[in-house]
Structure formats: C-alpha cells, structure tokens
Motif scaffolding. Structure first.
Motif, PDB file in Angstrom:
ATOM      1  N   ARG A 232     -14.536  -6.641  -3.066  1.00  0.00           N
ATOM      2  CA  ARG A 232     -15.754  -7.354  -3.463  1.00  0.00           C
ATOM      3  C   ARG A 232     -15.808  -8.753  -2.872  1.00  0.00           C
ATOM      4  O   ARG A 232     -16.882  -9.224  -2.494  1.00  0.00           O
ATOM      5  CB  ARG A 232     -15.856  -7.402  -4.978  1.00  0.00           C
TER       6      ARG A 232
ATOM      7  N   LEU B 208     -18.835 -10.346  -0.744  1.00  0.00           N
ATOM      8  CA  LEU B 208     -19.482 -11.571  -1.215  1.00  0.00           C
ATOM      9  C   LEU B 208     -19.360 -12.710  -0.217  1.00  0.00           C
ATOM     10  O   LEU B 208     -20.303 -13.448   0.030  1.00  0.00           O
ATOM     11  CB  LEU B 208     -18.861 -12.011  -2.543  1.00  0.00           C
TER      12      LEU B 208
ATOM     13  N   GLU C 237     -21.865  -0.267  -8.231  1.00  0.00           N
ATOM     14  CA  GLU C 237     -21.264  -1.609  -8.192  1.00  0.00           C
ATOM     15  C   GLU C 237     -21.639  -2.343  -6.906  1.00  0.00           C
ATOM     16  O   GLU C 237     -21.906  -3.548  -6.911  1.00  0.00           O
ATOM     17  CB  GLU C 237     -19.745  -1.494  -8.294  1.00  0.00           C
TER      18      GLU C 237
ATOM     19  N   ALA D 212     -24.946  -4.217  -6.641  1.00  0.00           N
ATOM     20  CA  ALA D 212     -25.090  -5.508  -7.309  1.00  0.00           C
ATOM     21  C   ALA D 212     -24.683  -6.656  -6.381  1.00  0.00           C
ATOM     22  O   ALA D 212     -24.832  -7.824  -6.713  1.00  0.00           O
ATOM     23  CB  ALA D 212     -24.248  -5.525  -8.578  1.00  0.00           C
ATOM     24  N   LEU D 213     -24.143  -6.323  -5.212  1.00  0.00           N
ATOM     25  CA  LEU D 213     -23.708  -7.339  -4.242  1.00  0.00           C
ATOM     26  C   LEU D 213     -24.802  -7.552  -3.193  1.00  0.00           C
ATOM     27  O   LEU D 213     -25.702  -6.736  -3.064  1.00  0.00           O
ATOM     28  CB  LEU D 213     -22.398  -6.891  -3.580  1.00  0.00           C
TER      29      LEU D 213
ATOM     30  N   ARG E 283     -31.940   0.032  -8.254  1.00  0.00           N
ATOM     31  CA  ARG E 283     -30.657  -0.507  -8.699  1.00  0.00           C
ATOM     32  C   ARG E 283     -30.378  -0.101 -10.143  1.00  0.00           C
ATOM     33  O   ARG E 283     -31.309   0.048 -10.940  1.00  0.00           O
ATOM     34  CB  ARG E 283     -30.657  -2.031  -8.587  1.00  0.00           C
TER      35      ARG E 283
ATOM     36  N   TYR F 107     -20.757 -16.608  -5.353  1.00  0.00           N
ATOM     37  CA  TYR F 107     -21.002 -15.673  -6.448  1.00  0.00           C
ATOM     38  C   TYR F 107     -22.431 -15.762  -6.983  1.00  0.00           C
ATOM     39  O   TYR F 107     -22.835 -16.805  -7.480  1.00  0.00           O
ATOM     40  CB  TYR F 107     -20.013 -15.936  -7.585  1.00  0.00           C
TER      41      TYR F 107
ATOM     42  N   SER G 166     -26.170 -13.601 -11.660  1.00  0.00           N
ATOM     43  CA  SER G 166     -26.376 -12.396 -12.470  1.00  0.00           C
ATOM     44  C   SER G 166     -25.185 -11.443 -12.325  1.00  0.00           C
ATOM     45  O   SER G 166     -24.734 -10.819 -13.287  1.00  0.00           O
ATOM     46  CB  SER G 166     -27.667 -11.698 -12.056  1.00  0.00           C
ATOM     47  N   TRP G 167     -24.652 -11.384 -11.125  1.00  0.00           N
ATOM     48  CA  TRP G 167     -23.498 -10.526 -10.886  1.00  0.00           C
ATOM     49  C   TRP G 167     -22.286 -11.052 -11.672  1.00  0.00           C
ATOM     50  O   TRP G 167     -21.574 -10.284 -12.318  1.00  0.00           O
ATOM     51  CB  TRP G 167     -23.180 -10.484  -9.387  1.00  0.00           C
TER      52      TRP G 167
ATOM     53  N   LEU H 108     -22.519 -10.268 -15.323  1.00  0.00           N
ATOM     54  CA  LEU H 108     -22.195  -8.855 -15.547  1.00  0.00           C
ATOM     55  C   LEU H 108     -20.684  -8.653 -15.569  1.00  0.00           C
ATOM     56  O   LEU H 108     -20.120  -7.978 -16.435  1.00  0.00           O
ATOM     57  CB  LEU H 108     -22.820  -8.043 -14.403  1.00  0.00           C
ATOM     58  N   LYS H 109     -20.014  -9.281 -14.603  1.00  0.00           N
ATOM     59  CA  LYS H 109     -18.562  -9.126 -14.495  1.00  0.00           C
ATOM     60  C   LYS H 109     -17.856  -9.746 -15.701  1.00  0.00           C
ATOM     61  O   LYS H 109     -16.858  -9.224 -16.184  1.00  0.00           O
ATOM     62  CB  LYS H 109     -18.060  -9.777 -13.192  1.00  0.00           C
TER      63      LYS H 109
END
Lengths: 665, 79
Positions: free
Chosen positions: A80, A84, A109, A112-113, A179, A205, A208-209, A212-213
């Motif tokens: 990830r 990112l 997943e 979301a990136l 999504r 980063y 919103s992501w 979520l994480k």
C-alpha cells in the motif's frame, strides 16, 4: 517498434493475492529482463522488470502478494505504501477466476487508493474445469473498470491486459469505477474521524482512506496520527474506542459490494464436486499419511539432488581442478611464476572448485520450485504444524527452515512470512542449524575421502545430528528465552496444479545468480587472501601467517583431534563462506605439495575420529558472514551475535564429544 | 446455535457469525474470506493440529486456537 526515448516509461504495479498466478504473469511479461532486489530499507523481496509493448516502455513493479492492505504484515505495508507514495500509473490486479469473491477483497482495498485499477481475470481454465462460468464483460460492466480474461500459464490474454492497462494509464481522469462503501451504520463515524484528520495528516495519505484504516485497527496509521497530531489523536482515539466493532462493517461492506459485483457475472454448479485437490489432501493433510508422504518427498528431494548432481559435480571438479588449472599454468608460464601459481592454485583451486557445487544448487532449487509451484509446500507447513508447536513455532516456520537446506540466506529472509516476532526470532536463530547445500557439498566431498564406503551413512548421520540439535536447541530456547503466547497458524491451501516450468526456471535462475555473485566476489577474495597468507612471509607454507594463526589455535584443536593447522584454518575461512572449507583445503594442500588429488591428501592428514569431529563442526559451525549480515539486518546485532555464539558453543561442544567418543571406539 | 468453528467435525458446515479475538485477527481472517456472513465447511478436523475449511471457494488451514475464536451458526439437525 522501439520506444520513444524521450517518453517517461509507464509504471505498472502488479498486485494480487497469493496463489493467483501473479508471478506467472510477471515472468511472462519480463522474462529474464527482471531484477530481484529488496524494497528500499526492507527485507522483502522486490521484483521489477522492463518491457516494451507496442512502442511504449513499461516499468513493471511486482507488489508482494497480500490478502488485504491493512498493516498486518510487512508485505501489506509495502504494497500500500508503494501505491500511495509512488502513485503508479496503473495497478493491475490479478485475480483467480475460480475464487473470484475472495480475490476481489484485495481489489476492494486497492480501489480506496489513488491509482486506477485494471483486473486480470486469471485461471479461466481452472474455473471452467470446476464448472464455474465467469463472464468478464458482465463483471466489467458492474465494476466499471477493465476486466481482461487470462490463462497466464498458457500465455493467453496477457497482451490484452497490457493494452487495457495502458489505455487506463493514458486517461486516468476517465477512471470512475464502482467503489465499495462501508455499511451505513458507521458512515457518520467515518466522516467524523476523517474531519479530525483533515489538515493534520501528512501526504501521501488521503484522509478518508486513513479514517477507514483507523477503524480497521491499523497500527501504522494510528502511530502516525498519534505522533504528528497528538491533539487530534485524543479525539480520534475516543471515537475509535466507542466504535470498536466498526471493522466488521468495513469488511462486511466490502464483501457486500463483491456480492453485488459478481451476482450476474458468475454461475456456479449447485453442489460442490469433490475436486482433485480434495482427493489428494485426504492423504497429504492426514496426520499419519501426510507425515509419511512428507518424509518420502523430503527423502526424494535429497536423493534426487545428490544422485543426479554427484556425477556432474565430479565432472566439473575434474574440469576445473584439472584441465582449467593446467591450462592456466600453461598460458601464464611466460609471466612471473608466482602469478601462474596464484591463478591456478589460489583462484582456480579455491573459488573455481566451489563452482563445481553448482549442480547441487540447481537440482535443489529446481525441486523446491516444483514443490512450491504445484502447491505442495503449503501442505508441508500444515503437516509440520503439530511438530513445530513442540518448539513453540507453527507450521509456517518449517518453510524457511526447509529452504535453509538450499541456502541459509533465503531461510533467514524467508522468516518474514511468520507474523509473530517471537516465533520469527526463534526461527531466525534455528535457521543456521539447517545444513545448507554449501555445507552439504563440503561434506559430500570430504565424507567419501575420509570414510570411503561408509560415506553415505556418515552423511545421513550428520544431517540427522543437525535435525536433533535443531529440535533440542529449539525446545530449550523456547522454554528458557521465549516463554510466551502461541502464535496463529492461518494459511491458504492453494489448489494443486501442473508446474509451470518457466516460473520454476526463473526461481532457479534467480537463486543461482545470487550464488554466482557470492562466488565471484566474497569467495574469490577469500581464496586470494588465503593463498596470499599461506605464502607470506615464507619461506614455504610452514612459515606463513596462516600457519601461525592455525598453530596459535592448536590447543583448541587438540581437544578436537585437529593437530593439523590447515584444518583449523579451513574452518575459520568457512565463516566467510561455507564453501571455503574446500577452497582453503584446496589451496593449502595443493600449493605446497601439488600432484596427488585433494581427497587423498586430506584423508591421509587426519585419523578417522578427528575427521568425524571435523565434519561435525563443519556442519554446525557459526553461520557464514552473509547469513550473519542478513540476520543483523532482520533482527539487529544482538540476535546476530547470539546466533553466532550459540552455534560456536554447540559446534565446538559436539565436536569435542564426537572426537572423544570416536577415539574410544 | 452458535459454536466455535473448532468444534465442527469433518464435513460439517455453518455460517460465520462472530469473530472474537480482536481487530488484527479479524482483519487477517477477512482477507481470507472468513468474515461474518460467510458460509464455511470443515474439510478435515482431526481434533489436533490445524483444521482445513472451505470458504469462498478456497481452502484455508487454521490453527485450532484461532478456529476457536470464529463463532459459527449451524442449523440444528444438520450435520
């Protein structure tokens, strides 16, 4: 068509869960045009490659295979962070059509990136053979992103996949997929957390992501927010504590999205038929038959490796030690005599002899590659789990340990598949107790020299000794130093399938080139150094610096029956690389005396009891310097040193025992 | 009726309803398809060592200790 040299290459990241044929796709695209290294600052293997597709230069980056993208493991973090930070132009996600629902979890997943995603729907043939019908166009319409059907093993669809990836990369603004969304119950809380993160979260980063994480319990993002914005963290932390169950809604939301996406695209037979995999697993994962099969497979691997490789090793030995060294002497006879001796005795007699072990490595890694590729290694971990629990480890630890029979370095690096730190450290300490091909090659050479007909039994005995020591040290360390919680064993059992020889070939090739790199650098240097120290200051080897070191250690050697300093020096140089034992003996015996074959000279120099002690120490001696270096890199100096001291004590202790017992027989 | 996945014998099946054991374990299991609502069937449970389960058309091996944290709903009278 050659690429436009002024254009920046398109970066394509290859993602996918394990066991989806991702490496097959990677290998198809790059062939030998790939580089194996490490991710910057990490010990996880990184593969990159270049290709040119219809005039467009592409840089392909193989992301680690992961099931999801939460910071549960190093691999997930790397995958990830790469997307990112580096923002690849497009991410190609390889999914297994036969297990589409589970595989789309990673896609959920990835979406979301920030990078656009293209799906390679692989193993269409496997899906069809299971009676599963997948319609790529229907899936594509639901997801609103390109879905390209593939049979990577037969090179079908890969060009189309790259076409689709380049089209998406050329027009990222047009990328508007369906999504996944969190279940409605927790959406307000997600928005609240995101609001707190706004303006405090450093790039790259997305807020919103990150929110979520955080709700998923991501420790890395939590640490980042705590450090960068302690004030915001207090508020966020309170919210997280109130909504501990939110993670279920996130995972649940993803699977609900998946169910919607595949509903019209996948048709499955009503009853799940008993597959070939299930039938094999009735034996392969059975507590009793599975163990029998495992032992048979291991015995087969070793038998094949050494019987198939032995004649080749002997042939190479003759060619290198005899013909090549002779040719070097003849060619260089016009120059200074010391230089001819340096090349023939020092370099060819030392490093050159090590090259004769290549066939052993090739056969071992080829067999390992086949076992891995057909899916058997996962069953091995499964069967070994029960036994590994006795030494406080679980089944997965048996995989790096088994790899250690090839080389301890991949074994140490391979411990990263173990999630729990305690279990990982214990596996790291135990890995060098597995005799690698280098050590076994030394034994393969010396055992027949020392023990003639009994050589096979001596070798079996030495390997068994290694295993017994591994278990005893494992149990002891686990009781004394690693008292702690049991670790989780969770592992996918992939479907069995026919081996792909391209994948296996590249696996062998990559392992071989790293060995050749070692042989052409470290081992050449040591051979040269040993040769020089054996000549200097002279006259003759009896008065060399090396002899002085060996003699200084003679009191220790006496305990082991090693009165001959040359064997002590051989052991010392094996710290640099295990193969050096032979290289050093080659230099030390041939340089002074020449003529007779190394095996005969070595055998004449030691009584059997001392020879046995020498072999015992050789197979248990401190890990080679490269292994120590990667251990340090993985776990720090403390553990690397602990490993060295541990093996030094064990090897010398058992060497003394072996000599004292054998000389009384 | 809810019971731990580890209590299901070979051939028994049910629906995952709860995951006990924290977010980290839940996140790992979710990636492998073991998530609330998923249908799961035990392939082999020998009472010791890990068990193998079929979930979302894949096979997953899971230690008995972890399987004990996955609560499964089985229908009465259905083995």
């Amino acid at each position: 068509m050659s690429p436009d040299p002024s254009a920046r290459p398109v970066t394509v990241a290859l993602a996918g869960q394990p066991n989806v044929g991702k490496s097959t796709v990677f290998n198809r695209l790059t062939g030998l045009n790939q580089h194996v290294g490490n991710w910057p600052g990490k010990t996880v293997e990184q593969k990159t490659g270049e290709l040119v597709h219809n005039g467009t230069a592409i840089r392909l980056v193989d992301l680690p295979g992961t099931y999801g993208l939460t910071a549960n493991s190093e691999e997930e973090r790397i995958a990830r962070d790469y997307v990112l930070r580096e923002r690849p132009d497009v991410v190609v996600a390889i999914v297994n059509a036969a297990a589409l629902e589970r595989n789309l979890y990673l896609v959920a997943e990835l979406l979301a990136l920030p990078s656009p995603v293209v799906i390679g729907l692989n193993m269409m043939d496997v899906a069809a053979s299971h009676g599963v019908r997948v319609e790529p166009e229907v899936l594509e319409a639901a997801l609103k992103l390109p879905v390209v059907p593939l049979v990577a093993a037969r090179n079908q669809g890969i060009d189309g996949l790259i076409d689709a990836a380049l089209r998406v990369a050329a027009d990222p603004a047009a990328f508007a997929p369906t999504r996944p969304e969190m279940r409605p119950a927790h959406r307000p809380i997600l928005a609240a957390i995101a609001a707190h993160l706004e303006a405090v979260l450093p790039p790259p980063y997305p807020t919103s992501w990150a929110a979520l994480k955080l709700l998923e319990g991501d420790t890395e993002i939590a640490a980042l927010v705590r450090e960068r914005a302690p004030e915001a963290w207090k508020e966020v932390h309170a919210l997280l504590l109130q909504h501990e169950d939110a993670y279920l809604d996130i995972a649940g939301g993803r699977y609900e999205w998946i169910a919607r996406m595949v509903r019209a695209a996948v048709a499955r037979p009503r009853a799940g038929a008993v597959t070939v995999t299930d039938r094999i697993d009735r034996v392969a994962t059975h507590p009793l038959w599975g163990l029998g099969l495992l032992l048979a497979v291991l015995a087969g691997v070793f038998w094949l490796t050494y019987t198939a490789a032995a004649p080749l090793v002997a042939l190479l030995g003759r060619l290198i030690g005899g013909s090549l060294a002779g040719a070097a002497r003849d060619t260089l006879s016009s120059g200074p005599p010391w230089f001819a001796r340096f090349v023939a005795d020092g370099l060819i007699g030392g490093a050159g002899m090590v090259l004769s072990f290549l066939p052993i490595l090739v056969f071992f890694f080829a067999l390992m590659g086949i076992l891995e590729d057909v899916g058997y290694l996962a069953r091995m971990a499964f069967v070994m789990d029960r036994f590994m629990h006795r030494i406080g480890l679980h089944g997965k630890s048996s995989l790096p340990l088994f790899l250690g029979f090839g080389c301890n370095i991949p074994a140490v690096l391979g411990t990263r598949i173990i999630e729990d730190r305690r279990a990982r450290l214990l596996t790291l300490l135990l890995a060098p107790l597995v005799p690698c091909t280098a050590r076994l090659a030394v034994v393969t050479f010396l055992a027949p020299a020392f023990f003639g007909e009994l050589a096979t039994w001596v070798m079996v005995g030495l390997v068994s000794l290694n295993m017994v020591v591994l278990v005893v040290v494992g149990v002891t360390l686990n009781r004394l130093a690693f008292r702690g919680a049991k670790t989780a064993f969770i592992m996918e059992m992939p479907l069995y399938h026919a081996p792909n020889f391209r994948t296996i070939g590249l696996f062998v090739w990559n392992n071989l080139t790293s060995f050749l790199k070692k042989a052409s650098t470290v081992i050449v240097l040591v051979s040269a150094l040993v040769w020089a120290l054996a000549q200097w200051p002279g006259p003759g080897m009896q008065h060399s610096a090396l002899a002085a070191v060996g003699r200084a250690l003679a009191p220790v050697g006496a305990w082991l029956g090693l009165g001959d300093w040359r064997f002590i020096v051989a052991l010392l140089t094996s710290f640099v690389a295990k193969e050096n034992t032979i290289a050093t003996l080659g230099v030390l015996f041939n340089a002074g005396e020449g003529g007779a074959s190394l095996a005969r000279q070595v055998a004449a120099a030691l009584p059997p009891s001392a020879a046995l002690a020498f072999l015992v120490i050789q197979v248990l001696f401190v890990p080679c310097v490269a292994t120590v270096a990667v251990t340090k890199q993985e776990a720090g100096w403390r553990w690397a040193l602990a490993g060295v001291l541990l093996l030094l004590t064990v090897s010398l202790g058992l060497g003394v025992v072996a000599f004292q017992l054998a000389s009384r027989l | 009726m809810l019971k731990p996945l580890s209590d299901l014998g070979s051939g028994e099946h049910g629906i995952v309803r709860e995951l006990q054991g924290g977010r980290r374990l839940a996140a790992r299991l979710a990636g492998l398809g073991l998530t609330p609502g998923a249908a799961v069937a035990v392939m082999h449970n020998y009472g010791r060592g890990p068990i193998t389960v079929a979930v979302m058309h894949t096979r997953v091996a899971i230690g008995l200790g972890q399987a004990a944290r996955v609560m499964v709903e089985t229908r009465e009278g259905e083995a």
